[in-house]
Motif scaffolding. Sequence first.
Motif, PDB file in Angstrom:
ATOM      1  N   PHE A 158     -37.809  25.167  34.904  1.00 25.85           N
ATOM      2  CA  PHE A 158     -38.672  24.855  33.763  1.00 25.85           C
ATOM      3  C   PHE A 158     -40.067  25.451  33.950  1.00 25.85           C
ATOM      4  CE2 PHE A 158     -35.895  21.180  32.465  1.00 25.85           C
ATOM      5  CZ  PHE A 158     -35.585  21.716  31.222  1.00 25.85           C
ATOM      6  N   ILE A 159     -40.578  25.447  35.173  1.00 24.20           N
ATOM      7  CA  ILE A 159     -41.902  26.022  35.433  1.00 24.20           C
ATOM      8  C   ILE A 159     -41.891  27.522  35.161  1.00 24.20           C
ATOM      9  CG2 ILE A 159     -43.552  26.568  37.273  1.00 24.20           C
ATOM     10  CD1 ILE A 159     -42.920  23.760  38.425  1.00 24.20           C
ATOM     11  N   VAL A 160     -40.867  28.209  35.645  1.00 26.79           N
ATOM     12  CA  VAL A 160     -40.764  29.655  35.429  1.00 26.79           C
ATOM     13  C   VAL A 160     -40.605  29.950  33.938  1.00 26.79           C
ATOM     14  CG1 VAL A 160     -39.310  31.677  35.860  1.00 26.79           C
ATOM     15  CG2 VAL A 160     -39.897  30.134  37.737  1.00 26.79           C
ATOM     16  N   PHE A 161     -39.772  29.197  33.258  1.00 34.03           N
ATOM     17  CA  PHE A 161     -39.558  29.386  31.826  1.00 34.03           C
ATOM     18  C   PHE A 161     -40.851  29.142  31.048  1.00 34.03           C
ATOM     19  CE2 PHE A 161     -38.180  27.681  27.665  1.00 34.03           C
ATOM     20  CZ  PHE A 161     -37.544  28.816  27.178  1.00 34.03           C
ATOM     21  N   GLY A 162     -41.557  28.077  31.383  1.00 33.96           N
ATOM     22  CA  GLY A 162     -42.815  27.777  30.701  1.00 33.96           C
ATOM     23  C   GLY A 162     -43.874  28.841  30.937  1.00 33.96           C
ATOM     24  N   ALA A 163     -43.966  29.325  32.170  1.00 31.50           N
ATOM     25  CA  ALA A 163     -44.926  30.389  32.465  1.00 31.50           C
ATOM     26  C   ALA A 163     -44.579  31.649  31.674  1.00 31.50           C
ATOM     27  CB  ALA A 163     -44.940  30.685  33.959  1.00 31.50           C
TER      28      ALA A 163
ATOM     29  N   ALA B 296     -24.811  12.046  47.535  1.00 32.86           N
ATOM     30  CA  ALA B 296     -25.003  12.154  46.092  1.00 32.86           C
ATOM     31  C   ALA B 296     -26.486  12.169  45.746  1.00 32.86           C
ATOM     32  CB  ALA B 296     -24.307  11.011  45.379  1.00 32.86           C
ATOM     33  N   ASN B 297     -27.269  11.357  46.444  1.00 28.17           N
ATOM     34  CA  ASN B 297     -28.712  11.329  46.197  1.00 28.17           C
ATOM     35  C   ASN B 297     -29.363  12.649  46.563  1.00 28.17           C
ATOM     36  OD1 ASN B 297     -28.679   8.722  45.223  1.00 28.17           O
ATOM     37  ND2 ASN B 297     -29.109   7.802  47.229  1.00 28.17           N
ATOM     38  N   GLU B 298     -28.956  13.237  47.674  1.00 30.44           N
ATOM     39  CA  GLU B 298     -29.518  14.521  48.083  1.00 30.44           C
ATOM     40  C   GLU B 298     -29.135  15.621  47.102  1.00 30.44           C
ATOM     41  OE1 GLU B 298     -28.695  15.569  52.115  1.00 30.44           O
ATOM     42  OE2 GLU B 298     -29.402  13.646  52.882  1.00 30.44           O
ATOM     43  N   THR B 299     -27.904  15.596  46.631  1.00 34.31           N
ATOM     44  CA  THR B 299     -27.456  16.590  45.664  1.00 34.31           C
ATOM     45  C   THR B 299     -28.233  16.460  44.364  1.00 34.31           C
ATOM     46  OG1 THR B 299     -25.259  16.585  46.638  1.00 34.31           O
ATOM     47  CG2 THR B 299     -25.455  17.480  44.424  1.00 34.31           C
TER      48      THR B 299
ATOM     49  N   LEU C 174     -30.798  19.190  42.643  1.00 34.75           N
ATOM     50  CA  LEU C 174     -30.652  19.671  41.271  1.00 34.75           C
ATOM     51  C   LEU C 174     -31.917  19.428  40.456  1.00 34.75           C
ATOM     52  CD1 LEU C 174     -26.989  18.620  40.458  1.00 34.75           C
ATOM     53  CD2 LEU C 174     -27.875  20.929  40.788  1.00 34.75           C
ATOM     54  N   PHE C 175     -32.559  18.285  40.647  1.00 33.17           N
ATOM     55  CA  PHE C 175     -33.816  18.018  39.951  1.00 33.17           C
ATOM     56  C   PHE C 175     -34.891  19.006  40.377  1.00 33.17           C
ATOM     57  CE2 PHE C 175     -32.831  13.262  39.193  1.00 33.17           C
ATOM     58  CZ  PHE C 175     -32.221  13.571  37.992  1.00 33.17           C
ATOM     59  N   LEU C 176     -34.959  19.298  41.662  1.00 37.10           N
ATOM     60  CA  LEU C 176     -35.954  20.236  42.177  1.00 37.10           C
ATOM     61  C   LEU C 176     -35.741  21.628  41.587  1.00 37.10           C
ATOM     62  CD1 LEU C 176     -38.280  20.767  44.242  1.00 37.10           C
ATOM     63  CD2 LEU C 176     -36.476  21.421  45.831  1.00 37.10           C
ATOM     64  N   LEU C 177     -34.507  22.106  41.600  1.00 38.50           N
ATOM     65  CA  LEU C 177     -34.211  23.434  41.067  1.00 38.50           C
ATOM     66  C   LEU C 177     -34.399  23.477  39.557  1.00 38.50           C
ATOM     67  CD1 LEU C 177     -31.097  24.365  43.217  1.00 38.50           C
ATOM     68  CD2 LEU C 177     -33.449  25.163  43.470  1.00 38.50           C
TER      69      LEU C 177
END
Length: 69
Positions: free
Chosen positions: A26-31, A11-14, A18-21
Amino acid sequence: MELENLNGNDANETRDTLFLLGGAAFIVFGAGLILSTPMVRKALGGAGIGNLIGAAMPDLQKYLKLRDM
């Protein structure tokens, strides 16, 4: 194929994945938001991507030749 219960480490890895993706999204959207503003487009208009690639191509070719030696 048998489904595993998501508990403990799985569960922690999942969640971390999800947080990483989500962060990458958010980075792509902000750029995209930043690059879509007219002021930024005008500032980057003089430095076209094609010009940068064309200027870097001779250096890349030299690097590849040196690497083959």
